[in-house]
Motif scaffolding. Structure first.
Motif, short mmCIF file in Angstrom:
data_model
loop_
_atom_site.label_atom_id
_atom_site.label_comp_id
_atom_site.label_asym_id
_atom_site.label_seq_id
_atom_site.Cartn_x
_atom_site.Cartn_y
_atom_site.Cartn_z
N ALA A 176 0.83 -1.21 0.00
CA ALA A 176 0.00 0.00 0.00
C ALA A 176 0.86 1.26 0.00
CB ALA A 176 -0.93 -0.01 1.21
N TRP A 177 1.95 1.25 0.78
CA TRP A 177 2.81 2.43 0.80
C TRP A 177 3.55 2.60 -0.52
CZ3 TRP A 177 1.87 6.44 3.21
CH2 TRP A 177 1.31 6.41 4.50
N ARG A 178 3.81 1.52 -1.20
CA ARG A 178 4.38 1.65 -2.56
C ARG A 178 3.41 2.37 -3.48
NH1 ARG A 178 4.38 -2.31 -6.61
NH2 ARG A 178 3.89 -3.98 -5.13
N SER A 179 2.12 2.13 -3.30
CA SER A 179 1.11 2.81 -4.10
C SER A 179 0.90 4.26 -3.66
CB SER A 179 -0.23 2.05 -3.99
OG SER A 179 -1.28 2.77 -4.58
N LEU A 180 0.88 4.48 -2.35
CA LEU A 180 0.62 5.82 -1.83
C LEU A 180 1.78 6.77 -2.04
CD1 LEU A 180 -1.13 4.87 1.53
CD2 LEU A 180 -2.20 6.07 -0.40
N GLY A 181 2.99 6.26 -2.06
CA GLY A 181 4.16 7.12 -2.14
C GLY A 181 4.69 7.46 -0.76
N THR A 182 5.73 8.25 -0.72
CA THR A 182 6.37 8.54 0.55
C THR A 182 5.47 9.34 1.48
OG1 THR A 182 8.26 9.59 1.63
CG2 THR A 182 7.47 10.59 -0.42
N PRO A 183 5.41 8.96 2.76
CA PRO A 183 4.64 9.76 3.72
C PRO A 183 5.43 10.93 4.31
CG PRO A 183 5.46 7.78 4.78
CD PRO A 183 5.90 7.69 3.34
N ALA A 184 6.71 11.04 3.96
CA ALA A 184 7.56 12.06 4.57
C ALA A 184 6.97 13.46 4.39
CB ALA A 184 8.97 12.00 3.97
N GLY A 185 6.80 14.15 5.51
CA GLY A 185 6.31 15.52 5.48
C GLY A 185 4.83 15.67 5.18
N ARG A 186 4.08 14.60 5.15
CA ARG A 186 2.67 14.66 4.74
C ARG A 186 1.77 14.24 5.90
NH1 ARG A 186 2.22 12.28 -1.26
NH2 ARG A 186 0.85 14.09 -1.47
N ARG A 187 0.52 14.68 5.80
CA ARG A 187 -0.48 14.31 6.81
C ARG A 187 -1.13 13.00 6.37
NH1 ARG A 187 -4.96 17.33 8.43
NH2 ARG A 187 -4.53 16.79 10.58
N VAL A 188 -1.09 12.01 7.27
CA VAL A 188 -1.57 10.66 6.98
C VAL A 188 -2.73 10.34 7.90
CG1 VAL A 188 -0.96 8.21 7.04
CG2 VAL A 188 0.71 9.90 6.21
N VAL A 189 -3.77 9.72 7.35
CA VAL A 189 -4.85 9.20 8.17
C VAL A 189 -5.00 7.72 7.88
CG1 VAL A 189 -6.65 9.82 6.48
CG2 VAL A 189 -7.26 9.47 8.89
N VAL A 190 -5.16 6.94 8.94
CA VAL A 190 -5.38 5.49 8.85
C VAL A 190 -6.71 5.20 9.49
CG1 VAL A 190 -4.54 3.22 9.53
CG2 VAL A 190 -2.90 5.03 8.96
#
Length: 363
Positions: A176-190
């Motif tokens: 899933a993270w390969r699809s979403l791209g890097t989370p660095a510096g971004r707001r993430v909701v799970v």
């Protein structure tokens, strides 16, 4: 040292939602060309196993469940020695995990980068108890790995509580993270604080997300979310209109969509991972998807590279990392009734089986 081929093990066979499980004797499987026999060290009970046992998801019966498994190689069939995903030869005694699907490598899905959807694939913990696919589940003494199975060597120091879910929750989160791209510096909701959601949150936090919010109505799971570095909430927080760049949807609950879509930033990316059992259709506002240029991707299982990355990531964690606390208790196979009760009623994210030693050699 005794010959393992003479040892008699046991397997936990699911006969159906109404009839439950039964123990059966299990001789060591005979590996054909290219096949590998693994003695199980530990196997955890995934939520999808519970869906099968409670009749929420169809599955062939009788069968041996269990696809989150750690074990040691004890034998293989004729042909070249098996190799891991890095191309390194494997040996008897190596501690390993393996991909959930044994893929042919030549069909259109395999050639298109979706080996988990192989048209001729064999899926561990999901096959009928018959023929060459009989011993593919981890709730047993032995697992027979088919040709085409991606195998990853495990560090000896990696606890089973972290290692066993690698071949399901951790590798799927990596996909899933390969699809979403890097989370660095971004707001993430799970959304959804099961083991899959918590793993996704832990990866996002370690990889530099500016904020990670985990939403789950079960407040018993909030401490676990906070332990992996996330903010926990029973619903989408009202924080002045700030929007999320990346959404990891692990709950599988259709009702979450109307409240979450307005909370997504322009060009936000969504990975839908948790919808793996029948449910009502999700009410998705397509105009919002179009006007806000949202990207929504369905994620089911993973490729071998995701499993290798998952194990490499787990190896960077401390042995007492909070994700290991997800396995609330370990059981012997013959204590399966209590294991199922605990898994179904205690709120534990996982319980596990440790098959233990086999019986003395026969004869």
């Amino acid at each position: 040292m005794s010959d393992p081929s003479n040892e008699l093990g046991s397997a936990l066979v699911v006969t159906g939602p109404a009839t439950g499980w039964r123990m059966v004797p299990q001789p060591m499987p005979e590996p054909g060309p290219g096949a590998v026999v693994v003695r199980v060290e530990a196997a955890t009970v995934c939520a999808s196993d519970l869906h099968t046992l409670h009749g929420r998801r169809g599955a062939p019966c009788p069968s041996v469940l269990g696809h989150e498994t750690v074990g040691r190689i004890v034998a293989w069939g004729t042909g070249p020695s098996p190799r891991d995903t890095a191309g390194t030869p494997l040996h008897v005694g190596d501690r390993v995990a393996w991909a959930v699907v044994a893929a042919c490598g030549t069909c259109p899905p395999c050639r298109g980068g979706l080996p988990q959807k192989c048209l001729a694939g064999s899926k561990y913990g999901h096959e009928p108890l018959e023929g060459v696919r009989a011993w593919t589940g981890g709730f047993a003494t032995w697992v027979l790995l088919a040709p085409g199975t991606a195998i990853v060597r495990l560090p000896e120091a990696l606890p089973a509580s972290l290692a066993a879910p690698a071949s399901c929750a951790t590798a799927t989160a990596m996909h899933a993270w390969r699809s979403l791209g890097t989370p660095a510096g971004r707001r993430v909701v799970v959304t959804g604080a099961g083991l899959l959601g918590l793993t996704a949150a832990a990866i996002a936090r370690q990889r530099g997300a500016a904020e990670v919010v985990v939403i789950d109505p079960d407040t018993r799971r909030h401490d676990a979310a906070r332990a992996v570095g996330a903010t926990a909430s029973p619903a989408a927080p009202d924080d002045g209109g700030a929007r999320f760049d990346l959404w990891f949807e692990a709950s599988g609950q259709p009702a979450i969509w109307p409240s979450m879509l307005p909370r997504l930033a322009l060009a936000a990316r969504v990975a839908v991972v948790g919808a793996v059992f029948p449910a009502p259709a999700a009410p998705v506002d397509l105009e919002t998807v179009v006007r806000r240029c949202l990207s929504i991707t369905g994620i089911h299982n993973y490729a071998p590279a995701d499993l290798a990355e998952a194990v490499a990531w787990l190896a960077t964690l401390a042995p007492d990392h909070p994700l290991g606390d997800a396995v609330g208790a370990w059981f012997a196979l013959d204590d399966h009734a209590r294991a199922l009760q605990v898994a179904s009623t205690s709120g534990a994210l996982r319980v596990g089986f440790r098959p233990g030693p086999t019986t003395p050699p026969r004869g």
